[in-house]
Design an enzyme around this catalytic site. Structure first.
Site, short mmCIF file in Angstrom:
data_model
loop_
_atom_site.label_atom_id
_atom_site.label_comp_id
_atom_site.label_asym_id
_atom_site.label_seq_id
_atom_site.Cartn_x
_atom_site.Cartn_y
_atom_site.Cartn_z
N PHE A 63 0.85 -1.18 0.00
CA PHE A 63 0.00 0.00 0.00
C PHE A 63 0.89 1.23 0.00
O PHE A 63 1.94 1.26 0.65
CB PHE A 63 -0.93 0.00 1.22
N ASP B 80 6.85 -2.44 8.78
CA ASP B 80 5.49 -2.01 8.49
C ASP B 80 4.59 -3.19 8.85
O ASP B 80 4.44 -4.14 8.09
CB ASP B 80 5.35 -1.64 7.02
N HIS C 110 -0.45 -4.99 8.82
CA HIS C 110 -1.26 -6.21 8.62
C HIS C 110 -0.94 -7.28 9.66
O HIS C 110 -1.46 -8.39 9.54
CB HIS C 110 -0.95 -6.83 7.24
N GLN D 18 -6.98 1.18 10.93
CA GLN D 18 -7.98 1.64 9.97
C GLN D 18 -9.15 0.65 9.95
O GLN D 18 -9.04 -0.48 10.40
CB GLN D 18 -7.30 1.79 8.61
N LYS E 271 -8.75 -3.09 9.22
CA LYS E 271 -7.64 -3.82 9.80
C LYS E 271 -8.10 -4.87 10.82
O LYS E 271 -9.26 -4.96 11.19
CB LYS E 271 -6.64 -2.85 10.44
N ARG F 9 5.95 18.89 22.52
CA ARG F 9 5.67 19.37 23.88
C ARG F 9 5.78 18.24 24.90
O ARG F 9 5.13 17.20 24.75
CB ARG F 9 4.27 19.97 23.92
N TYR G 111 4.58 26.00 27.39
CA TYR G 111 4.72 25.92 25.94
C TYR G 111 6.18 25.89 25.49
O TYR G 111 6.58 26.60 24.56
CB TYR G 111 3.95 27.07 25.26
N ARG H 168 -1.70 12.77 18.19
CA ARG H 168 -2.23 12.12 19.39
C ARG H 168 -3.54 11.39 19.10
O ARG H 168 -4.42 11.92 18.43
CB ARG H 168 -2.46 13.14 20.50
#
Length: 388
Positions: A90, A161, A164, A187, A190, A219, A226, A236
């Protein structure tokens, strides 16, 4: 018009959920904080996911593509570097590197497992190579013994990767026990899902801590003034997704056990159909979660393969054409592309070129069906292929 008698029976639905997901969503809702810095679901999911995969650290992120991008970034991938990727995958595998400014270098895959050809990867290493990205295609591990030796000999880092490969094992070792960074996807299609989401597992605290900073705009966890220590973005994961993923993880083992029982039967049945060759298996890949039930029809044209997929869908099978070879996608050439032409890459990637045209895959929910349904699938494939 297809014959209703030859329609596939109804397979288990996907995604799957029950009261565990509902309870998790309510738990996340009622805790009063819906992002990771105030809630507990993401932190808890990361611990559970890391432990399940034998990794000391896991970081949950927004999606699988971001997981790859973040993993590559902390390994030093950027402008002026190269990342070796399988040509058959992919396109996120290459675009994660290209969006960091690195050149993605496609190499060929094994014709039986569809995983990266280690000799081809070795031949592609240059002084600019920063990482090699094996893709565990459809849940089948790449040859990690050979890849780990190549990494040690060359000094080039591996990034798995594992989009899968939730729950997969290589010679009894889980993804996180192999000593390299790995990226996962959650996703919608999956093996476990919250619609979207991803995770990265890390073997080292230094990489994990840098990744945490970069996934949260640079951060630190306890920052109130900050002081952004690095560049980064907001990758996140939210608390609601994490609560769903905790439930999904809890039922993953049982689903893998069912698919591991069904695939050998279906593979044998498909292999009996003239011209059909199921995805092969290296026995060192001793646990395969089977993200896809894949098979090839060597010699078929891409157009006929695509028509076959349409006909299988009409008859009730959740069928798909295989990924296009990444160098045959316009998006691959938009930025940070290699200096070769499409034809140049195609000549040195004959297996990827063939699989691009002749491979079909079925969604993993088919392998959650009954033994009888495996026979039904094979019958439908045989009948449809004969007519295609």
């Amino acid at each position: 018009m297809s014959d209703p008698a030859r329609q596939a029976p109804e397979f288990p639905a996907w995604p799957q959920f029950d009261e565990a997901e509902r309870a998790g969503l309510i738990r996340a809702l009622e805790q009063g904080q819906w992002w990771r810095n105030g809630g507990s679901e993401v932190d808890t999911f990361e611990r559970e996911f890391a432990a399940y995969h034998g990794s000391p650290y896991a970081l949950a992120v927004t999606n699988g593509t971001h997981a790859l991008e973040l993993a590559l970034e902390v390994l030093g991938v950027g402008p002026g570097t190269e990342v070796i990727v399988p040509a058959f995958t992919f396109i996120s595998s290459s675009q994660a590197a290209q969006r960091l400014g690195a050149v993605a270098v496609p190499v060929d895959v094994d014709p039986e497992t569809y995983c990266i050809d280690v000799a081809a990867a070795e031949a592609a290493i240059t002084p600019r190579t920063r990482a090699i990205m094996p893709v565990h295609m459809a849940g089948h591990f790449s040859d990690m013994d050979a890849l780990e030796k190549l990494s040690a000999d060359s000094g080039v880092r591996l990034i798995q990767d594992a989009a899968h490969a939730h729950g997969a094992q290589w010679q009894g070792k889980r993804v996180g026990e192999l000593g390299s960074v790995a990226a996962f996807s959650f996703q919608n299609g999956k093996l476990m899902t919250a619609g979207e989401g991803g995770a990265v597992t890390f073997p080292e605290s230094e990489l994990y801590e840098e990744a945490f900073l970069r996934h949260s705009c640079g951060r630190p966890r306890d920052d109130r003034t900050y002081r952004h220590r690095t560049s980064g973005s907001n990758f996140r994961l939210n608390e609601f997704s994490a609560s769903v993923l905790r439930a999904q993880l809890a039922r993953l083992d049982g689903q893998i056990e069912t698919r591991e029982l069904r695939w050998p039967l279906l593979a044998d049945l498909l292999a009996e159909i003239p011209g059909v060759i199921p995805q092969g298996r290296d026995r060192r890949a001793d646990r395969n979660p089977h993200y896809m039930a894949m098979f090839r029809i060597p010699g078929i044209t891409e157009e006929r393969r695509n028509a076959l997929v349409d006909a299988l869908i009409e008859r009730g099978l959740p069928a798909f054409a295989a990924f296009r070879a990444i160098y045959r996608c316009d998006g691959f050439w938009e930025t940070a592309a290699p200096s070769e032409s499409v034809d140049d890459i195609a000549r040195r990637c004959p297996n990827s070129e063939a699989i691009n045209a002749d491979c079909v895959w079925l969604h993993h929910r088919t392998l959650l069906g009954t033994e009888r349904q495996m026979h039904d699938i094979a019958t439908i494939v045989a009948d449809t292929l004969a007519e295609a």
